[in-house]
Design a protein around this motif. Sequence first.
Motif, PDB file in Angstrom:
ATOM      1  N   SER A 602     -16.556   6.979  42.542  1.00  0.00           N
ATOM      2  CA  SER A 602     -16.209   6.808  41.147  1.00  0.00           C
ATOM      3  C   SER A 602     -14.725   6.953  40.900  1.00  0.00           C
ATOM      4  CB  SER A 602     -16.969   7.819  40.283  1.00  0.00           C
ATOM      5  OG  SER A 602     -16.619   9.139  40.661  1.00  0.00           O
ATOM      6  N   GLU A 603     -14.005   7.616  41.778  1.00  0.00           N
ATOM      7  CA  GLU A 603     -12.579   7.835  41.605  1.00  0.00           C
ATOM      8  C   GLU A 603     -11.792   7.023  42.638  1.00  0.00           C
ATOM      9  OE1 GLU A 603     -13.037  12.481  40.123  1.00  0.00           O
ATOM     10  OE2 GLU A 603     -11.888  11.974  41.929  1.00  0.00           O
ATOM     11  N   GLU A 604     -10.580   6.645  42.252  1.00  0.00           N
ATOM     12  CA  GLU A 604      -9.701   5.938  43.185  1.00  0.00           C
ATOM     13  C   GLU A 604      -9.207   6.906  44.241  1.00  0.00           C
ATOM     14  OE1 GLU A 604      -6.415   4.185  41.286  1.00  0.00           O
ATOM     15  OE2 GLU A 604      -5.757   3.036  43.027  1.00  0.00           O
ATOM     16  N   PRO A 605      -9.209   6.516  45.528  1.00  0.00           N
ATOM     17  CA  PRO A 605      -8.751   7.449  46.574  1.00  0.00           C
ATOM     18  C   PRO A 605      -7.311   7.866  46.337  1.00  0.00           C
ATOM     19  CG  PRO A 605      -9.876   5.529  47.515  1.00  0.00           C
ATOM     20  CD  PRO A 605      -9.688   5.248  46.055  1.00  0.00           C
ATOM     21  N   ALA A 606      -7.017   9.101  46.745  1.00  0.00           N
ATOM     22  CA  ALA A 606      -5.653   9.620  46.574  1.00  0.00           C
ATOM     23  C   ALA A 606      -4.656   8.870  47.435  1.00  0.00           C
ATOM     24  CB  ALA A 606      -5.628  11.115  46.900  1.00  0.00           C
ATOM     25  N   THR A 607      -5.140   8.163  48.464  1.00  0.00           N
ATOM     26  CA  THR A 607      -4.236   7.439  49.371  1.00  0.00           C
ATOM     27  C   THR A 607      -3.940   6.021  48.912  1.00  0.00           C
ATOM     28  OG1 THR A 607      -6.169   6.779  50.680  1.00  0.00           O
ATOM     29  CG2 THR A 607      -5.019   8.801  51.340  1.00  0.00           C
ATOM     30  N   ALA A 608      -4.524   5.605  47.799  1.00  0.00           N
ATOM     31  CA  ALA A 608      -4.348   4.213  47.364  1.00  0.00           C
ATOM     32  C   ALA A 608      -2.888   3.941  47.009  1.00  0.00           C
ATOM     33  CB  ALA A 608      -5.254   3.924  46.166  1.00  0.00           C
ATOM     34  N   ASP A 609      -2.390   2.788  47.469  1.00  0.00           N
ATOM     35  CA  ASP A 609      -1.038   2.295  47.164  1.00  0.00           C
ATOM     36  C   ASP A 609       0.060   3.236  47.635  1.00  0.00           C
ATOM     37  OD1 ASP A 609      -2.251   1.033  44.011  1.00  0.00           O
ATOM     38  OD2 ASP A 609      -2.107   0.012  45.943  1.00  0.00           O
ATOM     39  N   LYS A 610      -0.218   4.088  48.619  1.00  0.00           N
ATOM     40  CA  LYS A 610       0.811   4.960  49.186  1.00  0.00           C
ATOM     41  C   LYS A 610       1.499   4.236  50.349  1.00  0.00           C
ATOM     42  CE  LYS A 610      -0.184   8.285  46.373  1.00  0.00           C
ATOM     43  NZ  LYS A 610       0.732   8.602  45.276  1.00  0.00           N
ATOM     44  N   LEU A 629      -5.772   2.974  58.077  1.00  0.00           N
ATOM     45  CA  LEU A 629      -4.894   3.220  56.925  1.00  0.00           C
ATOM     46  C   LEU A 629      -5.031   2.109  55.893  1.00  0.00           C
ATOM     47  CD1 LEU A 629      -1.680   4.445  58.777  1.00  0.00           C
ATOM     48  CD2 LEU A 629      -3.237   5.837  57.413  1.00  0.00           C
ATOM     49  N   VAL A 630      -5.174   0.877  56.334  1.00  0.00           N
ATOM     50  CA  VAL A 630      -5.356  -0.233  55.392  1.00  0.00           C
ATOM     51  C   VAL A 630      -6.666  -0.074  54.634  1.00  0.00           C
ATOM     52  CG1 VAL A 630      -5.693  -2.729  55.214  1.00  0.00           C
ATOM     53  CG2 VAL A 630      -3.897  -1.808  56.704  1.00  0.00           C
ATOM     54  N   TRP A 689       1.406  14.276  63.050  1.00  0.00           N
ATOM     55  CA  TRP A 689       1.392  13.970  64.482  1.00  0.00           C
ATOM     56  C   TRP A 689       0.021  13.449  64.873  1.00  0.00           C
ATOM     57  CZ3 TRP A 689       4.344  18.338  67.575  1.00  0.00           C
ATOM     58  CH2 TRP A 689       5.710  18.266  67.243  1.00  0.00           C
ATOM     59  N   VAL A 690       0.007  12.266  65.463  1.00  0.00           N
ATOM     60  CA  VAL A 690      -1.238  11.664  65.958  1.00  0.00           C
ATOM     61  C   VAL A 690      -1.138  11.657  67.480  1.00  0.00           C
ATOM     62  CG1 VAL A 690      -2.753   9.667  65.871  1.00  0.00           C
ATOM     63  CG2 VAL A 690      -1.357  10.244  63.871  1.00  0.00           C
ATOM     64  N   GLY A 707      -9.338  15.640  66.646  1.00  0.00           N
ATOM     65  CA  GLY A 707     -10.529  14.889  66.998  1.00  0.00           C
ATOM     66  C   GLY A 707     -10.281  13.399  67.069  1.00  0.00           C
ATOM     67  N   CYS A 708     -11.386  12.655  67.130  1.00  0.00           N
ATOM     68  CA  CYS A 708     -11.293  11.195  67.174  1.00  0.00           C
ATOM     69  C   CYS A 708     -10.738  10.680  65.846  1.00  0.00           C
ATOM     70  CB  CYS A 708     -12.670  10.576  67.414  1.00  0.00           C
ATOM     71  SG  CYS A 708     -13.223  10.713  69.117  1.00  0.00           S
ATOM     72  N   PRO A 709      -9.801   9.763  65.885  1.00  0.00           N
ATOM     73  CA  PRO A 709      -9.293   9.214  64.613  1.00  0.00           C
ATOM     74  C   PRO A 709     -10.305   8.270  63.975  1.00  0.00           C
ATOM     75  CG  PRO A 709      -8.230   8.144  66.480  1.00  0.00           C
ATOM     76  CD  PRO A 709      -9.080   9.227  67.060  1.00  0.00           C
ATOM     77  N   PHE A 710     -10.668   8.542  62.744  1.00  0.00           N
ATOM     78  CA  PHE A 710     -11.514   7.639  61.967  1.00  0.00           C
ATOM     79  C   PHE A 710     -11.118   7.794  60.506  1.00  0.00           C
ATOM     80  CE2 PHE A 710     -14.654  10.754  60.333  1.00  0.00           C
ATOM     81  CZ  PHE A 710     -14.365  11.828  61.163  1.00  0.00           C
ATOM     82  N   ASP A 711     -11.753   7.019  59.620  1.00  0.00           N
ATOM     83  CA  ASP A 711     -11.289   6.921  58.233  1.00  0.00           C
ATOM     84  C   ASP A 711     -11.214   8.287  57.563  1.00  0.00           C
ATOM     85  OD1 ASP A 711     -12.774   3.699  57.322  1.00  0.00           O
ATOM     86  OD2 ASP A 711     -11.348   4.301  58.869  1.00  0.00           O
ATOM     87  N   TYR A 712     -12.241   9.108  57.726  1.00  0.00           N
ATOM     88  CA  TYR A 712     -12.275  10.393  57.021  1.00  0.00           C
ATOM     89  C   TYR A 712     -11.194  11.342  57.514  1.00  0.00           C
ATOM     90  CZ  TYR A 712     -13.990  14.890  55.358  1.00  0.00           C
ATOM     91  OH  TYR A 712     -14.093  16.124  54.770  1.00  0.00           O
ATOM     92  N   SER A 713     -11.035  11.434  58.853  1.00  0.00           N
ATOM     93  CA  SER A 713     -10.028  12.362  59.382  1.00  0.00           C
ATOM     94  C   SER A 713      -8.630  11.933  58.959  1.00  0.00           C
ATOM     95  CB  SER A 713     -10.130  12.429  60.910  1.00  0.00           C
ATOM     96  OG  SER A 713      -9.882  11.158  61.493  1.00  0.00           O
ATOM     97  N   LEU A 714      -8.352  10.623  58.978  1.00  0.00           N
ATOM     98  CA  LEU A 714      -7.054  10.147  58.510  1.00  0.00           C
ATOM     99  C   LEU A 714      -6.878  10.402  57.018  1.00  0.00           C
ATOM    100  CD1 LEU A 714      -6.530   6.782  60.411  1.00  0.00           C
ATOM    101  CD2 LEU A 714      -4.979   8.722  60.403  1.00  0.00           C
ATOM    102  N   HIS A 715      -7.946  10.204  56.237  1.00  0.00           N
ATOM    103  CA  HIS A 715      -7.868  10.442  54.791  1.00  0.00           C
ATOM    104  C   HIS A 715      -7.530  11.892  54.504  1.00  0.00           C
ATOM    105  CE1 HIS A 715      -9.611  11.501  50.850  1.00  0.00           C
ATOM    106  NE2 HIS A 715      -9.149  10.327  50.476  1.00  0.00           N
TER     107      HIS A 715
END
Length: 843
Positions: A602-610, A629-630, A689-690, A707-715
């Motif tokens: 329901s909310e726009e992600p905090a990472t949008a348009d960063k 990231l995209v 650092w990745v 851990g493994c990089p995936f959408d949630y961990s990057l977010h």
Amino acid sequence: MTAALMALMVIGALYFTSTYDRSSAEQTLRLKHKIVEQTLASYLVRAESEMRFIVQDLAMRDYDIGQALDLLFSHHDILFTGGLDFFYIDWKDDFHAMDPRARLFTQADFQPLLAEGQISRWVSVVTEDDATLLMYKKKILSSEMEGLGFLYGFISLNDNLTLGNELLSSAQVMAVRLFDESNNRLLLEEASSDTNASSVPMLSYAFQLDSAVQGAFRLEIEQAENLLSDSLRVALPLLLFVALSLLAFYWLLNIYIKKLLFVPLEKTIYRRESTQPLFDELQPIQEQSNHYRAAIKAKDDQFSLLSESVHSAIIFSNEVAELQVLNTEAKEIFPEAERSRTLFDFLPISCHQIIQETLKGAVGRSFELTIDRLGRIYQWKAFSYHNEFGYRGILLVGRNVTLETSLKWQLDQLQPLSSAIEKKVDAQTLQQELEYLTQLPSTIQTQQFQGWLSLTLSVLEDIGRPDEMAHGVILGDVLIAESAKVMTAMGVEANRALLDIALPVSLKTIEVDNKVTALLRLLFMMVMSNDMAERRLSIQMKGNELEFVAMHDMATRELFIWMVKTLASHLGAQYKILRNNALQFNLPVVESEQDHTAISLSEEPATADKLVAWIANDYPNSALIHAALVRLGCKVKDFVSADSFFTQSTTMVKFDVILIGCDQDLEGQHKMTKALQVKHDRTELPIVWVNSTPLQTLDEQVFHLFGCPFDYSLHQVVVQALQRDGIMPLYHPERGSSWIMVGGSRVTKAIWYSELEKQQITTQWLSDLSGFDLVLPYHSDAVIVFLEPQPKTQLAQLHNRFPEARLFAIQDWPDKPDTVPLYNVSSPHSGDKIKQFVRHVVR
């Protein structure tokens, strides 16, 4: 209720009447303020007319200077009927004539006051003995228009009954006050004798005075407030009459409605045996009510028959576990329930938690009770339902499983080893796994081998332990923790695994226990140790199940197949092997009430348009980070190395987050981070650092992707980094050379920074030359200014490595090399000296 409504109506009418009267009174008061203001102006005009008469008489009659006052008082009666209280003549020959009436008002010397006079202007003055006066100055001219002197007229404002009475009586007000706002003093205050009663409320109005008096004055008037206005006195009897009439009408109407309508209706409700209603209009309603009553009674009888015929104990309770319905078998099991109020009064304590969880909405809760008195075993299942009031109640259904339990015990006695074989690992399976491990190539390090064994033992330990209490955890957090644990233990090859899971699925809050964490750990082990080209673990939500698809090459390793089978049995899950040897595991999950998915969708992600900078360096599979990231809505700018970041990021305005990748080149990662910190003169930068390999020691000044990089961990890690201020790649103007200032005290730095900023020169500040190799590679032609002496060895290294840099010293020291030209800026440093230095450098 009706009386309160009537009273409210009366109070409202009184309030609006009073408000109207008060508004009318305020308008009248503003009008009276104008009248008083005009009265004061008329009084001053009358005094000015008297001044003109005196001036004309003095000019036309040519009195002797010593006899002017006597002749004036003998010829002019207007002196005693006009507005002036007294006057003062200042002849040009330094001869003065004072009206004898002046000593009635003040004993002070008039010479200091005359200097404040203005020709044809009224001004307010205060004498040494605090006498408040209005003074008017007029020039005396002869018939030949020759100046003979000045005439000063005075009006006293202290106890001036004539003026005060005129102001009060002109508009029939209670009090008048005149304030001098320029000098913050009260000039005039007059009040009628009726204002002594302090209990009488007053209405006041104050506004700027528009008159001939020089300066800023405020005139304030007061008038007694009439609490009971004329309109209110006229309306009050009428309002009382209307209120009493409505009250009497309501009382009569209430009596007749009760007598003619509600009493017959009450008789109809309680005379259920009567089939004929008192009102023909109510016959359809009564027929429908009788139909509903018969249908409810029929369903109640059917439920009673059903509950007695299912051979199960049934108990109903409300939202606070109070007993409502028990069938015959339930009463036989719990005879004390007849005297109990709630379920907790007769059920064992071991069942209380299950009842409380069911009241909160939990499903699938069950327990067993052994009734020693009857020699029976009952399997109870708890169900929640919503009653007619919308509250959650409990239905307990107890089934007699005495016969099934007895048969199960007998089968266990006949086949004692069947269940033991299922719960224990076969020795041959363990031997086969150990033989496989001994055949591993020599490239496998001891640490990785030990980590693999520790992970295997931890999974076996979780399988053997009893089930722990499940608790709600976000799925993404569990995946980060377990993948980080496996990567740390297995080493460098573990980073090649790909975790494919959408962000909404990662945000699901599910019930997790030790068996679920063991399953995730086992799947990561199978994927990360895979020798196939594709190492992928895909997770998606299908209904109320999580579907895992793991690519692996363990089809011949029976130990892992046994662990998968055992965990599937414990978790009530299903699994199958696909055609490409991939493992598909379907795990039923229970979503917690605190689910983050609805919020995230329901909310726009905090990472949008960063704006995010991704410096890959030697990180493997950098495209995976870019794609994630995209998907998070970020604007990504890719750089292959730190050098490309500093040389190609000139068009960027400001990066919100910078991700620095690393596989083996840890020194390069540290060096770039240090360069950014030195360049921006702060350590708290939005840097992530990745690392493909988990670090042994973490840098607390940056953020780390675990851990493994995936959408949630990057977010999660990007959201944390966004809490810090962004980074501008260029910290200096695009035109001209970069200026680097070295050393100097705090005061010196402040002076130089302020002046250089006025010259539109952006600078970077270094405390010494110890870190010049981190900054100058990106500004090799910079202008370097030494505000204090520097070591000779570092200056030589600087000149050798960056010969194009222009060096300047503003003070001399003994061992200063010739490569550093001196431009002496003597102390104290000023803006003009710094400007001359800038012109010298630019020229």
